[in-house]
Scaffold this motif. Sequence first.
Motif, PDB file in Angstrom:
ATOM      1  N   CYS A  62      -8.661  17.213 143.179  1.00  0.00           N
ATOM      2  CA  CYS A  62      -7.643  17.094 142.129  1.00  0.00           C
ATOM      3  C   CYS A  62      -8.068  17.912 140.920  1.00  0.00           C
ATOM      4  O   CYS A  62      -9.063  17.595 140.273  1.00  0.00           O
ATOM      5  CB  CYS A  62      -7.462  15.631 141.736  1.00  0.00           C
ATOM      6  N   GLY A  63      -7.311  18.950 140.635  1.00  0.00           N
ATOM      7  CA  GLY A  63      -7.625  19.810 139.508  1.00  0.00           C
ATOM      8  C   GLY A  63      -8.243  21.112 139.961  1.00  0.00           C
ATOM      9  O   GLY A  63      -9.240  21.115 140.696  1.00  0.00           O
ATOM     10  N   ALA A  64      -7.650  22.223 139.536  1.00  0.00           N
ATOM     11  CA  ALA A  64      -8.140  23.552 139.916  1.00  0.00           C
ATOM     12  C   ALA A  64      -8.690  24.298 138.707  1.00  0.00           C
ATOM     13  O   ALA A  64      -8.500  25.497 138.565  1.00  0.00           O
ATOM     14  CB  ALA A  64      -7.038  24.361 140.588  1.00  0.00           C
ATOM     15  N   GLY A  65      -9.367  23.563 137.829  1.00  0.00           N
ATOM     16  CA  GLY A  65     -10.044  24.199 136.709  1.00  0.00           C
ATOM     17  C   GLY A  65     -11.345  24.825 137.183  1.00  0.00           C
ATOM     18  O   GLY A  65     -11.542  25.067 138.377  1.00  0.00           O
ATOM     19  N   ALA A  92      -7.538  10.988 154.471  1.00  0.00           N
ATOM     20  CA  ALA A  92      -8.640  11.793 153.943  1.00  0.00           C
ATOM     21  C   ALA A  92      -9.981  11.065 154.053  1.00  0.00           C
ATOM     22  O   ALA A  92     -10.051   9.835 154.147  1.00  0.00           O
ATOM     23  CB  ALA A  92      -8.365  12.162 152.489  1.00  0.00           C
ATOM     24  N   LYS A  93     -11.024  11.864 154.039  1.00  0.00           N
ATOM     25  CA  LYS A  93     -12.386  11.338 154.084  1.00  0.00           C
ATOM     26  C   LYS A  93     -12.939  11.119 152.686  1.00  0.00           C
ATOM     27  O   LYS A  93     -13.747  10.210 152.458  1.00  0.00           O
ATOM     28  CB  LYS A  93     -13.279  12.309 154.867  1.00  0.00           C
ATOM     29  N   GLY A  94     -12.537  11.968 151.759  1.00  0.00           N
ATOM     30  CA  GLY A  94     -13.052  11.848 150.395  1.00  0.00           C
ATOM     31  C   GLY A  94     -12.167  12.595 149.423  1.00  0.00           C
ATOM     32  O   GLY A  94     -11.340  13.423 149.815  1.00  0.00           O
ATOM     33  N   ILE A  95     -12.354  12.309 148.132  1.00  0.00           N
ATOM     34  CA  ILE A  95     -11.575  12.961 147.090  1.00  0.00           C
ATOM     35  C   ILE A  95     -12.481  13.274 145.906  1.00  0.00           C
ATOM     36  O   ILE A  95     -13.331  12.457 145.528  1.00  0.00           O
ATOM     37  CB  ILE A  95     -10.384  12.081 146.659  1.00  0.00           C
ATOM     38  N   ALA A  96     -12.318  14.462 145.350  1.00  0.00           N
ATOM     39  CA  ALA A  96     -13.033  14.870 144.145  1.00  0.00           C
ATOM     40  C   ALA A  96     -12.022  14.903 143.010  1.00  0.00           C
ATOM     41  O   ALA A  96     -11.048  15.658 143.068  1.00  0.00           O
ATOM     42  CB  ALA A  96     -13.684  16.235 144.340  1.00  0.00           C
ATOM     43  N   VAL A  97     -12.248  14.097 141.999  1.00  0.00           N
ATOM     44  CA  VAL A  97     -11.322  13.997 140.868  1.00  0.00           C
ATOM     45  C   VAL A  97     -11.911  14.788 139.707  1.00  0.00           C
ATOM     46  O   VAL A  97     -12.870  14.352 139.072  1.00  0.00           O
ATOM     47  CB  VAL A  97     -11.085  12.532 140.462  1.00  0.00           C
ATOM     48  N   VAL A 125      -7.746  20.071 150.574  1.00  0.00           N
ATOM     49  CA  VAL A 125      -6.466  20.360 149.919  1.00  0.00           C
ATOM     50  C   VAL A 125      -6.676  20.282 148.415  1.00  0.00           C
ATOM     51  O   VAL A 125      -7.271  19.316 147.917  1.00  0.00           O
ATOM     52  CB  VAL A 125      -5.376  19.346 150.335  1.00  0.00           C
ATOM     53  N   MET A 126      -6.206  21.284 147.692  1.00  0.00           N
ATOM     54  CA  MET A 126      -6.257  21.290 146.240  1.00  0.00           C
ATOM     55  C   MET A 126      -4.925  20.762 145.696  1.00  0.00           C
ATOM     56  O   MET A 126      -3.866  21.056 146.247  1.00  0.00           O
ATOM     57  CB  MET A 126      -6.504  22.701 145.714  1.00  0.00           C
ATOM     58  N   VAL A 127      -4.990  20.007 144.601  1.00  0.00           N
ATOM     59  CA  VAL A 127      -3.792  19.495 143.935  1.00  0.00           C
ATOM     60  C   VAL A 127      -3.780  20.010 142.502  1.00  0.00           C
ATOM     61  O   VAL A 127      -4.715  19.749 141.738  1.00  0.00           O
ATOM     62  CB  VAL A 127      -3.755  17.953 143.941  1.00  0.00           C
ATOM     63  N   GLU A 128      -2.748  20.756 142.147  1.00  0.00           N
ATOM     64  CA  GLU A 128      -2.666  21.361 140.814  1.00  0.00           C
ATOM     65  C   GLU A 128      -1.207  21.573 140.441  1.00  0.00           C
ATOM     66  O   GLU A 128      -0.382  21.869 141.302  1.00  0.00           O
ATOM     67  CB  GLU A 128      -3.425  22.695 140.792  1.00  0.00           C
ATOM     68  N   PRO A 138      -5.821  26.065 150.441  1.00  0.00           N
ATOM     69  CA  PRO A 138      -4.637  25.231 150.698  1.00  0.00           C
ATOM     70  C   PRO A 138      -4.365  24.343 149.487  1.00  0.00           C
ATOM     71  O   PRO A 138      -5.288  23.736 148.942  1.00  0.00           O
ATOM     72  CB  PRO A 138      -5.044  24.407 151.926  1.00  0.00           C
ATOM     73  N   TYR A 139      -3.125  24.263 149.071  1.00  0.00           N
ATOM     74  CA  TYR A 139      -2.838  23.530 147.840  1.00  0.00           C
ATOM     75  C   TYR A 139      -1.480  22.860 147.900  1.00  0.00           C
ATOM     76  O   TYR A 139      -0.617  23.205 148.707  1.00  0.00           O
ATOM     77  CB  TYR A 139      -2.883  24.472 146.635  1.00  0.00           C
ATOM     78  N   ILE A 140      -1.316  21.898 147.004  1.00  0.00           N
ATOM     79  CA  ILE A 140      -0.037  21.224 146.786  1.00  0.00           C
ATOM     80  C   ILE A 140       0.258  21.300 145.297  1.00  0.00           C
ATOM     81  O   ILE A 140      -0.603  20.985 144.474  1.00  0.00           O
ATOM     82  CB  ILE A 140      -0.088  19.762 147.254  1.00  0.00           C
TER      83      ILE A 140
END
Length: 232
Positions: free
Chosen positions: A52-55, A111-116, A73-76, A91-93
């Motif tokens: 989460c976040g493409a900074g 999902a297996k994990g998430i990076a916030v 998957v990237m979320v931005e 890959p992104y949403i």
Amino acid sequence: FMLTLVIFGIAVILYSLSTITAFFVEGELQELLRRRKMSKEIARIKNHFIVCGAGDTGLRIGCELMESRYEFVMVENNPERVEKLLHEGYPYIIGDALDDEILVEAGIERAKGIAVALPSDKENLFVTLSARQLNPALRIIAKGSDHGTDKKLKKAGADTVVSPALLGGMRIASELVRPTATRFIDKMLRDPTETTRIEEIVINERSELAGKTIVSSRFRQRTGLQIVALLE
């Protein structure tokens, strides 16, 4: 002469309009088809990671996951950052990670994990709480900037909280007091030609390695890998 001039002018204008319209329509159509294809690919994956976040932090996470050949998957929702994701081939949403529907679209339930790694700690706290509710078994790594935020993030459901300021300070201190060891770690993690990775392998009760010693398992001879540590 005037009639010819008018007809010629109208033809030029119509041709220009059609060319400009085709340019935008084809561009939008290609973008739409690309997003639909990406959405189908995201819908089929599981045991992947969500960023989460493409900074700066998020892009670094994505780069590491891609180099390690993990599905993610990237979320931005920032258009400029989305362009970077498109350029890098990630890959992104497009959407706000604060929205549960966007997290579901990213496959958080599989999902297996998430990076916030959103810009503010408040956003990271909210996403952490939502992610834990959507998938109780998810491994959550959250970025914490302010002092004391790590406790709040862990209460919200984060497994680990990483502070960029703390890591940066430790890195600078390491460069001062142990430069050789720091260069070794850099070579292990960043060298494009001699990159080495330390991986974690879980051995369950049904594994053929369960109950065996390192010598009796002949792990190194069979795989060519070196065991660094064991944790029971």
